[in-house]
Design an enzyme around this catalytic site. Structure first.
Site, mmCIF file in Angstrom:
data_model
loop_
_atom_site.group_PDB
_atom_site.id
_atom_site.type_symbol
_atom_site.label_atom_id
_atom_site.label_comp_id
_atom_site.label_asym_id
_atom_site.label_seq_id
_atom_site.Cartn_x
_atom_site.Cartn_y
_atom_site.Cartn_z
ATOM 1 C CB CYS A 2 -0.885 0.041 1.167
ATOM 2 S SG CYS A 2 -1.832 -1.470 1.525
ATOM 3 N NE ARG A 27 4.306 1.553 -1.972
ATOM 4 C CZ ARG A 27 5.775 0.710 -1.648
ATOM 5 N NH1 ARG A 27 6.650 1.272 -2.303
ATOM 6 N NH2 ARG A 27 5.793 0.126 -0.656
ATOM 7 C CD1 TRP A 75 -3.007 -4.636 -4.633
ATOM 8 C CD2 TRP A 75 -2.410 -5.841 -2.767
ATOM 9 N NE1 TRP A 75 -2.920 -5.970 -4.971
ATOM 10 C CE2 TRP A 75 -2.791 -6.570 -4.094
ATOM 11 C CE3 TRP A 75 -2.069 -6.402 -1.760
ATOM 12 C CZ2 TRP A 75 -2.499 -8.062 -4.055
ATOM 13 C CZ3 TRP A 75 -1.822 -7.833 -1.648
ATOM 14 C CH2 TRP A 75 -2.178 -8.621 -2.821
ATOM 15 C CG ASN A 101 2.170 0.514 3.512
ATOM 16 O OD1 ASN A 101 0.872 0.743 3.406
ATOM 17 N ND2 ASN A 101 3.046 1.418 2.693
ATOM 18 N N GLY A 102 1.680 -3.673 5.385
ATOM 19 C CA GLY A 102 2.185 -4.854 5.831
ATOM 20 C C GLY A 102 1.311 -5.677 6.357
ATOM 21 C CD GLU A 482 9.316 -10.379 -17.722
ATOM 22 O OE1 GLU A 482 8.866 -9.163 -17.561
ATOM 23 O OE2 GLU A 482 9.019 -11.213 -16.719
ATOM 24 C CE LYS A 486 6.434 -7.146 -17.830
ATOM 25 N NZ LYS A 486 6.547 -8.061 -16.643
ATOM 26 C CD GLU A 489 3.225 -8.659 -14.675
ATOM 27 O OE1 GLU A 489 3.404 -8.639 -13.444
ATOM 28 O OE2 GLU A 489 3.807 -8.212 -15.475
ATOM 29 C CG HIS A 505 8.469 -34.782 -23.227
ATOM 30 N ND1 HIS A 505 8.697 -36.047 -23.353
ATOM 31 C CD2 HIS A 505 9.941 -34.182 -23.649
ATOM 32 C CE1 HIS A 505 10.043 -36.287 -23.945
ATOM 33 N NE2 HIS A 505 10.791 -35.087 -24.088
ATOM 34 C CE LYS A 600 7.060 -1.117 -10.488
ATOM 35 N NZ LYS A 600 7.279 -1.673 -12.093
#
Length: 605
Positions: A2, A27, A75, A101-102, A482, A486, A489, A505, A600
């Site tokens: 956050c 954030r 968040w 935050n946390g 990656e 992307k 996301e 396989h 983020k």
């Protein structure tokens, strides 16, 4: 994950806090709130709102006066997004306001004890526990009330506290979640990220874990949670407020993709040593004799940083001939790994605050390991904990989805691999070859950007896909990983990455016309193997988009990337796929800079 921002001084605080929240919205952006007070007014005033910062701003009254305040953009971790669960949280009397935050691990136990004592909780959050503990403390000073409270909690926190009885101060504390002080002229700031500060001051102090601070308009002091004074010298931030603006682009993601040529030039600047065909990395704190004693390299990161670490591990093996691998830090820290004194550990994090990576670093340090950090933020927690490291100098990255920092991190790994290689057995000729390749990167990135219109048209064709498969071999596989991340996301299209060699396989069962495959096909010694994999897909009527150095006959579409040295090709091959993900999301109308459910800087588990 956050955003916290606070201010104490002479100016009207509400506009400053709202501006700070806008800069921190990457954030956390599911709810926001603000609480203010002033030595000239009685009590606290608070406004909260579910949604974005703009929703909060619309609710703040015109006469919302105060010169001291704290604010938060959230968040969600405990409790769904709502007005009630938004921060700040107040106690029953409306005297104490806290932003946090946390995650408080023992919040359940503390909540049950408080409820047994008659405390009524309004929210579902773990943070509300802090408010009631501070409010019920009998300590005379606010600092002591906060100190008593943080001693009772287990978990991570970055907190800022206002108290109506102490309107001349803000008290903050940190354990595992960043808290940064901004030092102004007869005014002080606090935030969870320097992004909220640089418009007003470039003089900052970053708190360490277990450290607290009291901010007054004309002074600040820092001390431990045990009460011992600490010495905190302000440092100057190199980034300016303009670095956080969109610069004429419609989104931060688009801006940051287009900044990559300049960013790569910045990470190379001043580091190349042509005389000895190597590079200078002064922050490593690793001399040649120590470098030669390294027997293995282990790279730890999460998400995009993990994928950059995979590319880095391959470059270290190829150029330095040291066994190297990458692993998610979130897994490593829980598996009681054997820590070898001859292994060099490298922690990778854009923010330098990623909690899983930081916790892994702390565990490694406890066991006596040598740890280097590869981070973007000077003075961040991982940078301070590590024995040395490399700053990637990507500049501020605001979009939740990482692009330029990923690219700069892979270039930083190329520099490290070259440095280790030249310390060991890499020849002058090969060192010179890699340096020439590194110098070509900015210009080649600019060439890729010239293909944007073509990539945009392709994205519009693939936007209807419900799922996509990304494949690559050896150097191409981390690029596929990656690129897959992307796309999912930012566009919310399901995507999976798989080694091209593993198609037969199992994954071939998925191939059909409705499942496009993106194939990473560098022009290296595995070119024919990659072509054979595409043959297998075409034989089953699959669509193929090839990212390659030359046109691929078996592909329905080819995105051509300039050729560099084989070892450096992965740095370039992911860039057109960043643009593909961006334009796919744009075609689907996604909120590109703020994808749903993501934030983020992941400073919680």
């Amino acid at each position: 994950m956050c955003g916290i921002v606070g201010y104490i001084g002479r100016r009207e605080v509400a506009p400053l806090l709202l501006e700070g929240l806008q800069r921190l919205e990457y954030r956390g952006y599911d709810s926001a709130g603000i609480a203010v007070t002033s030595p000239k007014t009685a009590g606290l005033k608070m406004v909260k709102a579910k949604g974005r910062v703009r929703d909060l701003e619309a609710k703040v009254p015109a006469r919302f006066k105060g010169t001291t305040g704290i604010a938060h953009t959230r968040w969600a971790t405990h409790g769904a997004p709502s007005d009630v669960n938004a921060h700040p949280h107040l106690d029953a009397e409306g005297k104490v306001a806290v932003v946090h935050n946390g995650i408080i691990d023992n919040a359940g136990d503390l909540r049950r004890k408080l409820e047994a004592d008659g405390v009524e909780f309004l929210s579902e959050t773990d943070t509300e526990v802090l408010v009631h503990l501070i409010a019920r403390s009998t300590a005379a000073e606010l600092e002591d009330k906060v100190r008593e409270t943080v001693r009772l909690i287990e978990g991570t926190y970055g907190i800022a506290v206002l108290h109506a009885d102490f309107p001349d101060r803000i008290v903050v504390a940190r354990n595992g979640s960043p808290v940064v002080l901004g030092i102004g002229e007869k005014e002080m700031f606090v935030a969870s990220d320097i992004a909220a500060l640089v418009a007003h001051t470039r003089q900052i102090v970053t708190l360490d874990d277990g450290e607290m601070a009291t901010l007054k308009a004309d002074d600040f002091r820092t001390y431990t949670t045990e009460g011992t004074r600490t010495t905190a010298e302000p440092t100057t931030v190199e980034w300016e407020a303009a670095s956080y603006d969109m610069g004429g682009h419609d989104t931060y993601m688009h801006k940051e993709i287009h900044e990559q040529a300049e960013a790569v030039d910045r990470v190379l600047r001043g580091r190349i040593d042509d005389r000895f065909s190597t590079v200078h990395l002064g922050g490593l704190n690793l001399d040649a004799r120590e470098a030669r004693r390294i027997r293995r390299v282990k790279i730890l990161g999460c998400g995009t940083s993990y994928h950059a670490g995979m590319i880095g591990a391959q470059m270290i093996e190829e150029l330095a001939r040291i066994p190297a691998d990458a692993e998610p830090a979130s897994e490593f820290r829980y598996r009681n790994a054997v820590v070898d004194p001859d292994t060099l550990y490298i922690a990778v994090s854009q923010s330098g605050e990623t909690y899983d990576v930081l916790a892994a670093v702390q565990e490694l340090k406890r066991k006596g390991a040598r740890v280097l950090g590869v981070v973007n933020v000077v003075g961040s927690a991982i940078a301070r904990e590590a024995d040395g490291g490399v700053y990637v100098h990507a500049g501020p990255e605001v979009c939740v989805v990482s692009t330029k920092c990923f690219t700069n991190t892979t270039v930083a790994f190329a520099l490290l691999a070259l440095h280790l290689g030249r310390t060991r057995d890499l020849s002058v000729r090969d060192g010179k070859r890699i340096i020439e390749g590194l110098r070509r990167l900015p210009g080649q990135i600019a060439e890729i950007m010239e293909q944007e219109e073509e990539i945009k048209k392709l994205a519009q064709q693939y936007a209807d896909a419900r799922s996509m498969l990304f494949i690559g071999r050896v150097r191409g596989y981390p690029v596929a990983r990656e690129a897959s991340l992307k796309l999912k996301e930012v566009s919310y299209i399901h995507a999976e990455a798989y080694p091209a060699s593993e198609l037969k396989h199992g994954p071939l069962a998925l191939i059909e016309p409705a499942l496009p495959t993106v194939a990473i096909v560098p022009d290296d010694d595995l070119l024919e193997k990659n072509r054979a994999a595409m043959e297998e897909i075409k034989a089953r009527s699959g669509q193929i988009l090839a990212v390659a150095h030359q046109h691929q006959e078996k592909a329905d579409h080819s995105l051509l990337v300039p050729k560099n040295e084989d070892e450096l090709d992965p740095i370039l091959m992911g860039i057109p796929l960043q643009l593909l993900a961006y334009h796919t999301a744009l075609a689907l109308g996604r909120d590109i800079d703020k994808p749903r459910n993501l934030a983020k800087s992941v400073t919680v588990e």
